[in-house]
Design an enzyme around this catalytic site. Structure first.
Site, PDB file in Angstrom:
ATOM      1  CG  ASP A  14      13.721   9.302  -5.915  1.00  0.00           C
ATOM      2  OD1 ASP A  14      14.742   8.749  -5.436  1.00  0.00           O
ATOM      3  OD2 ASP A  14      13.223   8.948  -7.008  1.00  0.00           O
ATOM      4  CG  ASP A  19      12.490   9.963 -10.046  1.00  0.00           C
ATOM      5  OD1 ASP A  19      13.728   9.836 -10.005  1.00  0.00           O
ATOM      6  OD2 ASP A  19      11.710   9.298  -9.338  1.00  0.00           O
ATOM      7  CG  ASN A  43      17.267   9.756  -7.272  1.00  0.00           C
ATOM      8  OD1 ASN A  43      17.941   8.732  -7.122  1.00  0.00           O
ATOM      9  ND2 ASN A  43      16.236   9.807  -8.107  1.00  0.00           N
ATOM     10  CB  THR A 128       9.596   6.415  -9.891  1.00  0.00           C
ATOM     11  OG1 THR A 128       9.377   7.805  -9.571  1.00  0.00           O
ATOM     12  CG2 THR A 128       8.520   5.949 -10.858  1.00  0.00           C
ATOM     13  CG  PHE A 169      18.843   4.438  -4.563  1.00  0.00           C
ATOM     14  CD1 PHE A 169      17.708   5.234  -4.624  1.00  0.00           C
ATOM     15  CD2 PHE A 169      19.872   4.818  -3.717  1.00  0.00           C
ATOM     16  CE1 PHE A 169      17.615   6.407  -3.873  1.00  0.00           C
ATOM     17  CE2 PHE A 169      19.788   5.987  -2.955  1.00  0.00           C
ATOM     18  CZ  PHE A 169      18.652   6.775  -3.033  1.00  0.00           C
ATOM     19  CG  ASN A 170      13.737   3.665  -5.987  1.00  0.00           C
ATOM     20  OD1 ASN A 170      14.312   4.710  -5.659  1.00  0.00           O
ATOM     21  ND2 ASN A 170      13.177   3.502  -7.174  1.00  0.00           N
ATOM     22  CG  HIS A 243      16.519   2.898 -13.406  1.00  0.00           C
ATOM     23  ND1 HIS A 243      17.000   1.598 -13.493  1.00  0.00           N
ATOM     24  CD2 HIS A 243      17.594   3.699 -13.208  1.00  0.00           C
ATOM     25  CE1 HIS A 243      18.325   1.622 -13.340  1.00  0.00           C
ATOM     26  NE2 HIS A 243      18.707   2.870 -13.175  1.00  0.00           N
ATOM     27  CG  ASP A 244      12.305   6.343 -11.754  1.00  0.00           C
ATOM     28  OD1 ASP A 244      12.837   7.366 -11.290  1.00  0.00           O
ATOM     29  OD2 ASP A 244      12.433   5.215 -11.245  1.00  0.00           O
TER      30      ASP A 244
HETATM   31  O1  RIB Z   1      17.743   2.276  -8.789  1.00  0.00           O
HETATM   32  C1  RIB Z   1      17.162   3.235  -9.631  1.00  0.00           C
HETATM   33  C2  RIB Z   1      16.106   4.012  -8.904  1.00  0.00           C
HETATM   34  O2  RIB Z   1      16.698   4.747  -7.830  1.00  0.00           O
HETATM   35  C3  RIB Z   1      15.451   5.078  -9.794  1.00  0.00           C
HETATM   36  O3  RIB Z   1      14.134   5.300  -9.369  1.00  0.00           O
HETATM   37  C4  RIB Z   1      16.283   6.292  -9.539  1.00  0.00           C
HETATM   38  O4  RIB Z   1      15.573   7.509  -9.812  1.00  0.00           O
HETATM   39  C5  RIB Z   1      16.538   6.148  -8.067  1.00  0.00           C
HETATM   40  O5  RIB Z   1      15.386   6.639  -7.382  1.00  0.00           O
HETATM   41 CA    CA Z   2      13.467   7.571  -8.806  1.00  0.00          CA
END
Ligand code: RIB
Ligand code: CA
Length: 329
Positions: A14, A19, A43, A128, A169-170, A243-244
């Site tokens: 996303d 990403d 996102n 991701t 979040f994901n 993160h990703d």
């Molecule tokens: O919490 C971080 C994740 O949420 C990452 O993948 C960021 O790109 C969002 O998608």
């Molecule tokens: Ca992401």
């Protein structure tokens, strides 16, 4: 990974600043055969994250990798985005060319299913973003489960969240989808906040990025500047967690993360805890482990992998990339 044939991967994402780095690493590293990039609302809304994926692939010269759009909302119909971190475009602060790559005519699940059917060996699904597309694939095509090597996803945490006090979040964006993946019985590798919060892009990362030179590296540095400012403002973090690409790095270099096998569940009903991943690190529930959970990151190796991928793509002949005049902010 030395000497082994590249791992076939479908990357569902996303984009999203982090990403973008996941796409670049997956595309550049010789240990991965990137079969497709698919997009999911997260996102940003689906149209924006898809446009971003096409722009990223254009900028990186990835003209032969199909990009397909997937779910525009969670399984429960919800839609959440993260403009405070990624901006209204879901990739603010990043100057990228307009897409020179067509969007696939079929949706993400159809494209992924077709790739799994045709694959000579089981395919790794890297996710991701929210797990909506992955869950939809598993529900609609259970016959393809044997063609999935494992699912490596960035999401969740063994403790606190970042979207709510307890939900990352994901997973928060589509807990029902996460529940389907966690109950699938497929091999899972969870790269949650425990490990991705160790992937902090400090000043040395910016310096190494800028030392690569060229438009792609500068685009990455500018993107990271925006992302870093957002993390400083929203979370007070002096350096942003990337993160990703941790999920991708764990595919090409398993030694980059230290993992433990643990039972992982997701809370669906809690008034205050919906979207939280519940990871039984000490076996107190008696549940059978259903995932490898990454807890520690080899930071030096991780950043070498990420920065080497930008270097690799930046070194490709500029003919692979569109002229600057087609760039848009
Ligand atoms: O919490 C971080 C994740 O949420 C990452 O993948 C960021 O790109 C969002 O998608
Ligand atoms: Ca992401």
């Amino acid at each position: 990974m030395e000497g082994q044939s590249p791992v076939p991967v479908v990357l569902d994402c996303d984009p999203g600043h982090d990403d973008m780095f996941a796409i670049l690493l997956a595309a550049a590293h010789p240990g991965i055969d990137l079969l497709a990039v698919t997009t999911v609302a997260g996102n940003g809304p689906l149209d924006k994250v898809t446009h971003n994926a096409l722009r990223i692939c254009t900028a990186a010269g990835l003209h032969d990798i199909p990009v397909a759009a997937g779910a525009d909302r969670a399984l429960d119909g919800g839609q959440d985005t993260a403009p405070r971190i990624h901006g209204d475009s879901a990739l603010d602060g990043t100057e990228l060319p307009e897409p020179a790559i067509p969007l696939a005519g079929d949706d993400a699940v159809t494209v992924t299913a077709r790739l799994l059917e045709a694959a000579a060996r089981p395919v790794t699904i890297a996710a991701t973003g929210p797990l909506t597309n992955v869950a939809t694939l598993l529900r609609s095509r259970p016959d393809l489960a044997p063609k999935i090597e494992r699912i490596v996803f960035m999401g969740g945490s063994t403790g606190r969240g970042n979207r709510t006090p307890l939900a990352e979040f994901n997973i928060w964006a589509d807990p029902e989808a996460a529940d389907i993946v966690l109950r699938s019985g497929l091999p899972l590798l969870m790269c949650g906040l425990d490990v991705t919060h160790q992937a902090l892009a400090g000043p040395e990362v910016f310096a190494r990025l800028r030392a690569i030179g060229g438009e792609l590296a500068e685009t990455c540095a500018a993107s990271l500047e925006f992302y870093g400012n957002a993390y400083r403002e929203v979370y007070g973090m002096p350096a942003p967690p990337l993160h990703d690409p941790v999920a991708i790095a764990a595919i090409v270099a398993p030694e980059v993360v230290r993992c433990v096998a643990a039972p992982v569940a997701v809370e669906l009903a809690g008034e205050h805890t919906r979207g939280a991943t519940v990871v039984d690190l000490h076996g107190v529930t008696g549940a059978r482990p259903n995932a490898q959970v990454a807890l520690e990151l080899d930071r030096a190796l991780f950043w070498d992998l990420v920065l080497d991928s930008v270097q690799t793509l930046a070194a490709r002949p500029s003919a692979d990339r569109p002229p600057a005049e087609r760039r848009s902010g």
